[in-house]
Design an enzyme around this catalytic site. Structure first.
Site, PDB file in Angstrom:
ATOM      1  N   SER A 177       0.847  -1.193   0.000  1.00  0.00           N
ATOM      2  CA  SER A 177       0.000   0.000   0.000  1.00  0.00           C
ATOM      3  C   SER A 177       0.880   1.240   0.000  1.00  0.00           C
ATOM      4  O   SER A 177       1.671   1.448   0.925  1.00  0.00           O
ATOM      5  CB  SER A 177      -0.876  -0.001   1.251  1.00  0.00           C
ATOM      6  OG  SER A 177      -1.403   1.285   1.449  1.00  0.00           O
ATOM      7  N   HIS A 228      -1.634  -1.298  -4.037  1.00  0.00           N
ATOM      8  CA  HIS A 228      -2.834  -0.829  -3.341  1.00  0.00           C
ATOM      9  C   HIS A 228      -2.724   0.685  -3.174  1.00  0.00           C
ATOM     10  O   HIS A 228      -1.741   1.201  -2.639  1.00  0.00           O
ATOM     11  CB  HIS A 228      -2.924  -1.533  -1.986  1.00  0.00           C
ATOM     12  CG  HIS A 228      -4.176  -1.228  -1.237  1.00  0.00           C
ATOM     13  ND1 HIS A 228      -5.364  -1.879  -1.470  1.00  0.00           N
ATOM     14  CD2 HIS A 228      -4.429  -0.342  -0.242  1.00  0.00           C
ATOM     15  CE1 HIS A 228      -6.293  -1.415  -0.656  1.00  0.00           C
ATOM     16  NE2 HIS A 228      -5.753  -0.469   0.106  1.00  0.00           N
ATOM     17  N   ASP A 234      -4.423   4.013  -1.746  1.00  0.00           N
ATOM     18  CA  ASP A 234      -5.403   4.525  -0.786  1.00  0.00           C
ATOM     19  C   ASP A 234      -5.747   5.981  -1.061  1.00  0.00           C
ATOM     20  O   ASP A 234      -4.919   6.876  -0.870  1.00  0.00           O
ATOM     21  CB  ASP A 234      -4.829   4.414   0.635  1.00  0.00           C
ATOM     22  CG  ASP A 234      -4.841   2.984   1.146  1.00  0.00           C
ATOM     23  OD1 ASP A 234      -5.904   2.347   1.083  1.00  0.00           O
ATOM     24  OD2 ASP A 234      -3.780   2.514   1.597  1.00  0.00           O
ATOM     25  N   MET A 260      -7.902   9.098   0.130  1.00  0.00           N
ATOM     26  CA  MET A 260      -8.594   9.571   1.345  1.00  0.00           C
ATOM     27  C   MET A 260      -8.977  11.034   1.174  1.00  0.00           C
ATOM     28  O   MET A 260      -8.183  11.835   0.658  1.00  0.00           O
ATOM     29  CB  MET A 260      -7.647   9.449   2.543  1.00  0.00           C
ATOM     30  CG  MET A 260      -7.165   8.039   2.799  1.00  0.00           C
ATOM     31  SD  MET A 260      -6.157   8.024   4.294  1.00  0.00           S
ATOM     32  CE  MET A 260      -5.849   6.272   4.458  1.00  0.00           C
ATOM     33  N   HIS A 295      -8.398   2.005  -3.574  1.00  0.00           N
ATOM     34  CA  HIS A 295      -9.281   1.879  -2.407  1.00  0.00           C
ATOM     35  C   HIS A 295      -9.783   3.277  -2.072  1.00  0.00           C
ATOM     36  O   HIS A 295      -9.053   4.098  -1.513  1.00  0.00           O
ATOM     37  CB  HIS A 295      -8.461   1.263  -1.248  1.00  0.00           C
ATOM     38  CG  HIS A 295      -9.208   1.156   0.033  1.00  0.00           C
ATOM     39  ND1 HIS A 295      -8.578   0.878   1.232  1.00  0.00           N
ATOM     40  CD2 HIS A 295     -10.525   1.266   0.328  1.00  0.00           C
ATOM     41  CE1 HIS A 295      -9.471   0.823   2.195  1.00  0.00           C
ATOM     42  NE2 HIS A 295     -10.660   1.067   1.677  1.00  0.00           N
ATOM     43  N   MET A 308     -11.502   5.761  -0.025  1.00  0.00           N
ATOM     44  CA  MET A 308     -12.049   6.083   1.295  1.00  0.00           C
ATOM     45  C   MET A 308     -12.553   7.520   1.223  1.00  0.00           C
ATOM     46  O   MET A 308     -11.965   8.447   1.797  1.00  0.00           O
ATOM     47  CB  MET A 308     -10.964   5.897   2.366  1.00  0.00           C
ATOM     48  CG  MET A 308     -10.697   4.430   2.660  1.00  0.00           C
ATOM     49  SD  MET A 308      -9.182   4.172   3.572  1.00  0.00           S
ATOM     50  CE  MET A 308      -8.008   4.189   2.226  1.00  0.00           C
ATOM     51  N   MET A 358     -11.755  -4.434   5.887  1.00  0.00           N
ATOM     52  CA  MET A 358     -10.857  -3.582   6.680  1.00  0.00           C
ATOM     53  C   MET A 358     -10.674  -4.225   8.051  1.00  0.00           C
ATOM     54  O   MET A 358     -11.646  -4.503   8.752  1.00  0.00           O
ATOM     55  CB  MET A 358     -11.464  -2.186   6.876  1.00  0.00           C
ATOM     56  CG  MET A 358     -11.531  -1.310   5.637  1.00  0.00           C
ATOM     57  SD  MET A 358      -9.945  -0.919   4.892  1.00  0.00           S
ATOM     58  CE  MET A 358      -8.976  -0.342   6.264  1.00  0.00           C
ATOM     59  N   GLY A 377      -7.944   4.946   7.704  1.00  0.00           N
ATOM     60  CA  GLY A 377      -7.458   6.310   7.871  1.00  0.00           C
ATOM     61  C   GLY A 377      -5.966   6.421   8.088  1.00  0.00           C
ATOM     62  O   GLY A 377      -5.361   7.423   7.728  1.00  0.00           O
ATOM     63  N   GLY A 418      -2.010   4.148   8.372  1.00  0.00           N
ATOM     64  CA  GLY A 418      -1.213   2.937   8.335  1.00  0.00           C
ATOM     65  C   GLY A 418      -0.666   2.672   9.732  1.00  0.00           C
ATOM     66  O   GLY A 418      -0.764   3.519  10.625  1.00  0.00           O
ATOM     67  N   GLY A 419      -0.108   1.493   9.911  1.00  0.00           N
ATOM     68  CA  GLY A 419       0.612   1.202  11.149  1.00  0.00           C
ATOM     69  C   GLY A 419      -0.245   0.853  12.347  1.00  0.00           C
ATOM     70  O   GLY A 419       0.232   0.867  13.482  1.00  0.00           O
ATOM     71  N   ASP A 469      -7.186  -5.741   4.687  1.00  0.00           N
ATOM     72  CA  ASP A 469      -6.447  -4.481   4.712  1.00  0.00           C
ATOM     73  C   ASP A 469      -6.360  -3.928   6.127  1.00  0.00           C
ATOM     74  O   ASP A 469      -7.374  -3.560   6.720  1.00  0.00           O
ATOM     75  CB  ASP A 469      -7.186  -3.482   3.794  1.00  0.00           C
ATOM     76  CG  ASP A 469      -6.423  -2.185   3.611  1.00  0.00           C
ATOM     77  OD1 ASP A 469      -5.274  -2.079   4.081  1.00  0.00           O
ATOM     78  OD2 ASP A 469      -6.992  -1.271   2.981  1.00  0.00           O
ATOM     79  N   GLY A 470      -5.126  -3.875   6.646  1.00  0.00           N
ATOM     80  CA  GLY A 470      -4.907  -3.253   7.946  1.00  0.00           C
ATOM     81  C   GLY A 470      -4.212  -4.171   8.934  1.00  0.00           C
ATOM     82  O   GLY A 470      -4.738  -5.220   9.294  1.00  0.00           O
ATOM     83  N   GLY A 471      -2.992  -3.801   9.298  1.00  0.00           N
ATOM     84  CA  GLY A 471      -2.278  -4.562  10.323  1.00  0.00           C
ATOM     85  C   GLY A 471      -1.756  -5.910   9.869  1.00  0.00           C
ATOM     86  O   GLY A 471      -1.504  -6.787  10.694  1.00  0.00           O
ATOM     87  N   GLY A 500       1.001  -2.255   4.235  1.00  0.00           N
ATOM     88  CA  GLY A 500       1.557  -0.906   4.130  1.00  0.00           C
ATOM     89  C   GLY A 500       2.832  -0.754   4.919  1.00  0.00           C
ATOM     90  O   GLY A 500       3.942  -0.929   4.405  1.00  0.00           O
ATOM     91  N   SER A 501       2.711  -0.462   6.213  1.00  0.00           N
ATOM     92  CA  SER A 501       3.891  -0.143   7.021  1.00  0.00           C
ATOM     93  C   SER A 501       4.869  -1.306   7.129  1.00  0.00           C
ATOM     94  O   SER A 501       6.085  -1.089   7.112  1.00  0.00           O
ATOM     95  CB  SER A 501       3.463   0.319   8.413  1.00  0.00           C
ATOM     96  OG  SER A 501       2.587  -0.610   8.992  1.00  0.00           O
TER      97      SER A 501
HETATM   98  C1  DX5 Z   1      -5.754   2.215   6.000  1.00  0.00           C
HETATM   99  C2  DX5 Z   1      -5.460   1.837   4.581  1.00  0.00           C
HETATM  100  C3  DX5 Z   1      -4.489   0.737   4.422  1.00  0.00           C
HETATM  101  C4  DX5 Z   1      -3.128   1.017   5.002  1.00  0.00           C
HETATM  102  C5  DX5 Z   1      -2.661  -0.256   5.646  1.00  0.00           C
HETATM  103  O1  DX5 Z   1      -6.869   3.009   6.062  1.00  0.00           O
HETATM  104  O2  DX5 Z   1      -6.643   1.453   3.892  1.00  0.00           O
HETATM  105  O3  DX5 Z   1      -4.384   0.287   3.080  1.00  0.00           O
HETATM  106  O4  DX5 Z   1      -2.171   1.436   4.071  1.00  0.00           O
HETATM  107  O5  DX5 Z   1      -1.524   0.011   6.350  1.00  0.00           O
HETATM  108  P1  DX5 Z   1      -0.876  -1.048   7.364  1.00  0.00           P
HETATM  109  O6  DX5 Z   1      -0.510  -2.264   6.564  1.00  0.00           O
HETATM  110  O7  DX5 Z   1       0.284  -0.326   7.914  1.00  0.00           O
HETATM  111  O8  DX5 Z   1      -1.930  -1.369   8.401  1.00  0.00           O
HETATM  112 ZN    ZN Z   2      -6.426   0.471   1.880  1.00  0.00          ZN
END
Ligand code: DX5
Ligand code: ZN
Length: 225
Positions: free
Chosen positions: A11, A36, A38, A40, A69, A71, A140, A145, A147-148, A178-180, A200-201
């Site tokens: 991401s 991916h 994002d 926002m 994605h 958002m 999700m 909103g 990453g990390g 998606d997420g963590g 992502g992170s």
């Molecule tokens: C969060 C995003 C994710 C984000 C995930 O709102 O939709 O795609 O980049 O980041 P990690 O992998 O760090 O949770």
């Molecule tokens: Zn995402």
């Protein structure tokens, strides 16, 4: 799906935007297939990232599958622009779009894959009416909103539920989480039935990104067998 049993989709939210072309090239060189992206708007989620022009500008420089994605509130007002930007799949949120069926079919009719996403507090039952038309369901596993964040374990039940529904109803969607997602959680994500893991992170913090992806795939394979 490839023999890897799961596609890892880095991401770019966690990328350094000042060197975005290098970051994207590196993702491709590491063997990933998905990017991916994002988007926002500062309303549906607290942060603002970028819009369709950014995607259009990077499109000629990458062969990766552009997995957008959105958002954003009222995504139906912007679909044409994201299609024109060259997205391969556009995912919108159940919570931000009233006329979901119309919006998803609009994307599909333009020859672009369409996805539906739900935040942690939304149950799978809220998207059952559109499961027969979507190409992707993005679950999700953090509140969108940032990453990390840490994966919310209870969201994994929804992945299991979507996987079971797919078999029982013969639906054709892919399941993305998606997420963590990181080295500690990827096996649970695969075991629950996901096809794509957005990372992502964990990817961008890795010193050796190719080795990180290799390790993720190897953990995924272990979990699958
Ligand atoms: C969060 C995003 C994710 C984000 C995930 O709102 O939709 O795609 O980049 O980041 P990690 O992998 O760090 O949770
Ligand atoms: Zn995402």
């Amino acid at each position: 799906m490839s023999d890897n049993r799961i596609e890892i989709a880095p991401s770019i939210l966690s990328a350094d935007f000042s060197i975005i072309r290098n970051e994207i090239s590196e993702i491709e060189e590491c063997g990933a297939k998905y990017l991916h992206i994002d988007v926002m708007d500062g309303v549906f989620v607290p942060q603002i990232t970028f819009g369709p022009k950014f995607i259009k500008d990077i499109r000629p420089h990458s062969d990766l599958f552009f997995d957008a994605h959105l958002m954003i509130t009222a995504p139906e007002n912007h679909l044409e622009a994201f299609i024109d930007a060259g997205c391969d799949c556009i995912t919108i949120h159940q919570e931000s779009c009233i006329h979901l069926n119309r919006a998803l079919n609009f994307i599909k009719d333009r020859g672009v894959k369409c996805g539906i996403s739900i935040v942690p507090s939304t149950p799978v039952s809220a998207i059952i009416p559109v499961l027969d038309i979507v190409d992707l369901v993005l679950v999700m596993t953090v509140n969108p909103g940032y990453g990390g964040q840490k994966l919310i374990q209870s969201c994994m039940d929804k992945v299991v539920e979507l996987n079971e529904l797919r078999s029982s109803e013969d639906y054709g969607y892919l399941i993305s989480v998606d997420g963590g997602v990181n080295l500690d959680t990827v096996q649970d994500v695969v075991a629950a039935g996901a096809d794509i893991a957005v990372v992502g992170s964990a990817y961008f913090n890795a010193i050796d990104k190719a080795a990180f992806l290799e390790r993720m795939h190897s953990l995924a394979r272990e979990s699958f067998h």
